[in-house]
Design a protein around this motif. Structure first.
Motif, PDB file in Angstrom:
ATOM      1  N   MET A 119      72.654 -92.692 -55.617  1.00 48.78           N
ATOM      2  CA  MET A 119      73.539 -92.458 -54.477  1.00 48.78           C
ATOM      3  C   MET A 119      73.305 -91.066 -53.886  1.00 48.78           C
ATOM      4  O   MET A 119      73.222 -90.905 -52.660  1.00 48.78           O
ATOM      5  N   VAL A 120      73.205 -90.070 -54.752  1.00 48.41           N
ATOM      6  CA  VAL A 120      73.012 -88.700 -54.275  1.00 48.41           C
ATOM      7  C   VAL A 120      71.680 -88.569 -53.556  1.00 48.41           C
ATOM      8  O   VAL A 120      71.594 -87.990 -52.452  1.00 48.41           O
ATOM      9  N   LEU A 121      70.625 -89.127 -54.137  1.00 46.16           N
ATOM     10  CA  LEU A 121      69.301 -88.996 -53.520  1.00 46.16           C
ATOM     11  C   LEU A 121      69.202 -89.817 -52.231  1.00 46.16           C
ATOM     12  O   LEU A 121      68.496 -89.427 -51.292  1.00 46.16           O
ATOM     13  N   GLU A 122      69.917 -90.931 -52.161  1.00 45.29           N
ATOM     14  CA  GLU A 122      69.994 -91.678 -50.899  1.00 45.29           C
ATOM     15  C   GLU A 122      70.617 -90.796 -49.821  1.00 45.29           C
ATOM     16  O   GLU A 122      70.163 -90.762 -48.668  1.00 45.29           O
ATOM     17  N   ASP A 175      59.787 -93.476 -58.478  1.00 47.60           N
ATOM     18  CA  ASP A 175      58.928 -94.229 -57.540  1.00 47.60           C
ATOM     19  C   ASP A 175      59.626 -94.409 -56.197  1.00 47.60           C
ATOM     20  O   ASP A 175      59.022 -94.253 -55.131  1.00 47.60           O
ATOM     21  N   LYS A 176      60.907 -94.722 -56.234  1.00 48.93           N
ATOM     22  CA  LYS A 176      61.657 -94.988 -55.011  1.00 48.93           C
ATOM     23  C   LYS A 176      61.663 -93.786 -54.070  1.00 48.93           C
ATOM     24  O   LYS A 176      61.562 -93.949 -52.843  1.00 48.93           O
ATOM     25  N   PHE A 177      61.768 -92.594 -54.635  1.00 42.07           N
ATOM     26  CA  PHE A 177      61.902 -91.399 -53.791  1.00 42.07           C
ATOM     27  C   PHE A 177      60.640 -90.536 -53.784  1.00 42.07           C
ATOM     28  O   PHE A 177      60.691 -89.380 -53.376  1.00 42.07           O
ATOM     29  N   SER A 178      59.527 -91.111 -54.199  1.00 42.57           N
ATOM     30  CA  SER A 178      58.292 -90.326 -54.343  1.00 42.57           C
ATOM     31  C   SER A 178      57.775 -89.770 -53.023  1.00 42.57           C
ATOM     32  O   SER A 178      57.109 -88.730 -52.997  1.00 42.57           O
ATOM     33  N   LYS A 179      58.075 -90.421 -51.898  1.00 46.34           N
ATOM     34  CA  LYS A 179      57.532 -89.957 -50.609  1.00 46.34           C
ATOM     35  C   LYS A 179      58.344 -88.821 -49.998  1.00 46.34           C
ATOM     36  O   LYS A 179      57.952 -88.249 -48.980  1.00 46.34           O
ATOM     37  N   PHE A 180      59.468 -88.485 -50.603  1.00 42.52           N
ATOM     38  CA  PHE A 180      60.314 -87.413 -50.059  1.00 42.52           C
ATOM     39  C   PHE A 180      59.987 -86.109 -50.790  1.00 42.52           C
ATOM     40  O   PHE A 180      60.331 -85.929 -51.954  1.00 42.52           O
ATOM     41  N   LYS A 181      59.307 -85.218 -50.086  1.00 42.10           N
ATOM     42  CA  LYS A 181      58.767 -84.002 -50.705  1.00 42.10           C
ATOM     43  C   LYS A 181      59.855 -83.027 -51.139  1.00 42.10           C
ATOM     44  O   LYS A 181      59.620 -82.156 -51.978  1.00 42.10           O
ATOM     45  N   ASN A 182      61.044 -83.147 -50.550  1.00 40.20           N
ATOM     46  CA  ASN A 182      62.116 -82.222 -50.937  1.00 40.20           C
ATOM     47  C   ASN A 182      62.903 -82.706 -52.153  1.00 40.20           C
ATOM     48  O   ASN A 182      63.810 -82.021 -52.608  1.00 40.20           O
ATOM     49  N   ILE A 183      62.568 -83.879 -52.692  1.00 42.15           N
ATOM     50  CA  ILE A 183      63.190 -84.378 -53.922  1.00 42.15           C
ATOM     51  C   ILE A 183      62.220 -84.104 -55.062  1.00 42.15           C
ATOM     52  O   ILE A 183      61.137 -84.695 -55.135  1.00 42.15           O
ATOM     53  N   LYS A 235      62.954 -96.573 -68.056  1.00 43.21           N
ATOM     54  CA  LYS A 235      62.739 -97.631 -67.064  1.00 43.21           C
ATOM     55  C   LYS A 235      63.453 -97.308 -65.759  1.00 43.21           C
ATOM     56  O   LYS A 235      62.873 -97.395 -64.661  1.00 43.21           O
ATOM     57  N   TYR A 236      64.719 -96.889 -65.861  1.00 47.46           N
ATOM     58  CA  TYR A 236      65.485 -96.571 -64.653  1.00 47.46           C
ATOM     59  C   TYR A 236      64.980 -95.280 -64.019  1.00 47.46           C
ATOM     60  O   TYR A 236      64.920 -95.152 -62.789  1.00 47.46           O
ATOM     61  N   GLY A 237      64.601 -94.325 -64.848  1.00 42.22           N
ATOM     62  CA  GLY A 237      64.058 -93.080 -64.328  1.00 42.22           C
ATOM     63  C   GLY A 237      62.773 -93.303 -63.552  1.00 42.22           C
ATOM     64  O   GLY A 237      62.567 -92.713 -62.471  1.00 42.22           O
ATOM     65  N   SER A 238      61.905 -94.149 -64.075  1.00 35.07           N
ATOM     66  CA  SER A 238      60.646 -94.459 -63.377  1.00 35.07           C
ATOM     67  C   SER A 238      60.910 -95.146 -62.043  1.00 35.07           C
ATOM     68  O   SER A 238      60.242 -94.882 -61.041  1.00 35.07           O
TER      69      SER A 238
END
Length: 368
Positions: free
Chosen positions: A209-212, A239-247, A232-235
């Motif tokens: 939620m926070v990263l969204e 992966d979900k937020f890998s394209k956001f360079k500020n995360i 598993k959840y961490g991976s």
């Protein structure tokens, strides 16, 4: 007193909140003249037989080899060993994998259980496991001589569900007052120009939620994500937020000085936990003078009161990111710091535990 501490993976802390407490309390109790034993998993990296005066008992733990079932075997091994030690007090931290063995605790020892949070509410568990955890909770409540609740919410829950009294003793923290901006250099961030979140990678901690909210926001400051993502959840989240360079996923950090400084110099510290009592990382953030944005629930509000910003959705996270600055909210920061100094400091918490143990021994003087 001769005190045995069960239910953790061991000390010094390499895992989480109960381990941190066990380390602080056990070393404190030793300075007060008590004989303290802490049970350590065989997988723990510390292999010595003493730690700062505390006796370490190493017990076989096959969790790394066979998974969750190994926790039950480890707890059984700890309790079996405790039967030989003639403890005055056994402090059982948590109950999830130890309840099935509660009847094996030595009869002469007084068993005091810290009930932790509402484990059966954790969404990572299947319905079958959650029902089993409710049974485990019931056994712990019934079989323990005394119960400790580390939040008023948990105390109220135990009273209402089981009509049983528990003793409220909060979790503790320290007041951090030695900031060093040089600590920021390896993390490549600047004072109050980054945000952070620190939690285990579990759904109920709302990292997603926070990263969204971060992705929706026009604020592009970096956010440091601290916690072991090699699950598993961490991976999935990485992966979900890998394209956001500020995360920026940093993994787990156990260097307390680094964590204190990262929290101290952050702009916003997000706390998404929804399950449990008084959460250790929340108190540490308060004691590190972080400005906190917390998930809107009774557990968090019971600790922070009006001295935080609250969110229940990614949209609300977005709004906080775009409108709130630490420099404009220093009174919140000071109020939380004062709460740690007055109500949640380790010296006070540790002394409350020792006083409780002494009272329990007096009430049960014939048991020996």
């Amino acid at each position: 007193m001769k005190i045995g501490i069960l239910g953790t993976r061991g000390i010094p802390n390499h895992y989480g909140g109960f381990e941190q407490f066990a380390e602080f309390f056990a070393t404190y109790a030793v300075t007060k003249g008590h004989d303290v034993f802490v049970y350590n998993s065989s997988a723990h990296p510390y292999k010595q037989n003493t730690f700062n005066g505390v006796n370490i008992i190493h017990c076989y733990d096959p969790e790394n080899r066979i998974g969750t079932a190994g926790q039950f075997i480890y707890d059984l091994n700890c309790i079996r060993d405790a039967r030989k030690r003639n403890f005055d007090i056994i402090l059982q931290l948590g109950y999830t994998s130890s309840s099935v063995w509660f009847s094996l605790h030595p009869k002469k020892a007084i068993v005091i259980t810290n009930m932790d949070g509402l484990e059966w509410k954790r969404t990572k568990y299947s319905n079958k496991v959650r029902k089993a955890l409710q049974v485990a909770e019931r056994i712990a409540v019934k079989k323990s001589d005394y119960l400790i609740a580390d939040s008023l919410g948990i105390q109220k829950y135990i009273q209402e569900k089981y009509n049983k009294k528990s003793i409220y003793i909060a979790y503790g923290s320290n007041c951090f007052n030695q900031p060093d901006s040089d600590v920021l250099k390896p993390y490549q961030v600047e004072k109050e120009k980054y945000n952070m979140i620190m939690a285990r990678f579990e759904p109920e901690n709302n990292i997603d939620m926070v990263l969204e909210g971060v992705t929706l926001s026009e604020d592009k400051q970096p956010i440091l994500v601290i916690g072991n993502y090699k699950t598993k959840y961490g991976s999935y989240l990485k992966d979900k937020f890998s394209k956001f360079k500020n995360i920026i996923f940093l993994g787990a950090i156990y260097n307390l000085n680094h964590l204190d400084n990262l929290r101290f110099f952050s702009n916003l510290y997000f706390h998404g936990h929804t399950v449990g009592g008084t959460n250790p990382s929340l108190l540490e953030a308060m004691g590190s003078k972080a400005l906190i944005a917390a998930h809107n629930n009774d557990f968090n509000k019971g600790v922070l009161n009006e001295n935080a910003y609250y969110f229940s959705s990614a949209e609300e996270v977005k709004k906080i990111l775009q409108t709130i600055k630490k420099s404009d909210n220093l009174q919140f920061v000071e109020n939380n710091y004062e709460a740690i100094a007055k109500s949640f400091n380790w010296e006070k918490i540790n002394e409350q535990y020792l006083q409780l143990f002494e009272q329990c021994l007096e009430r049960n003087s014939t048991r020996k």
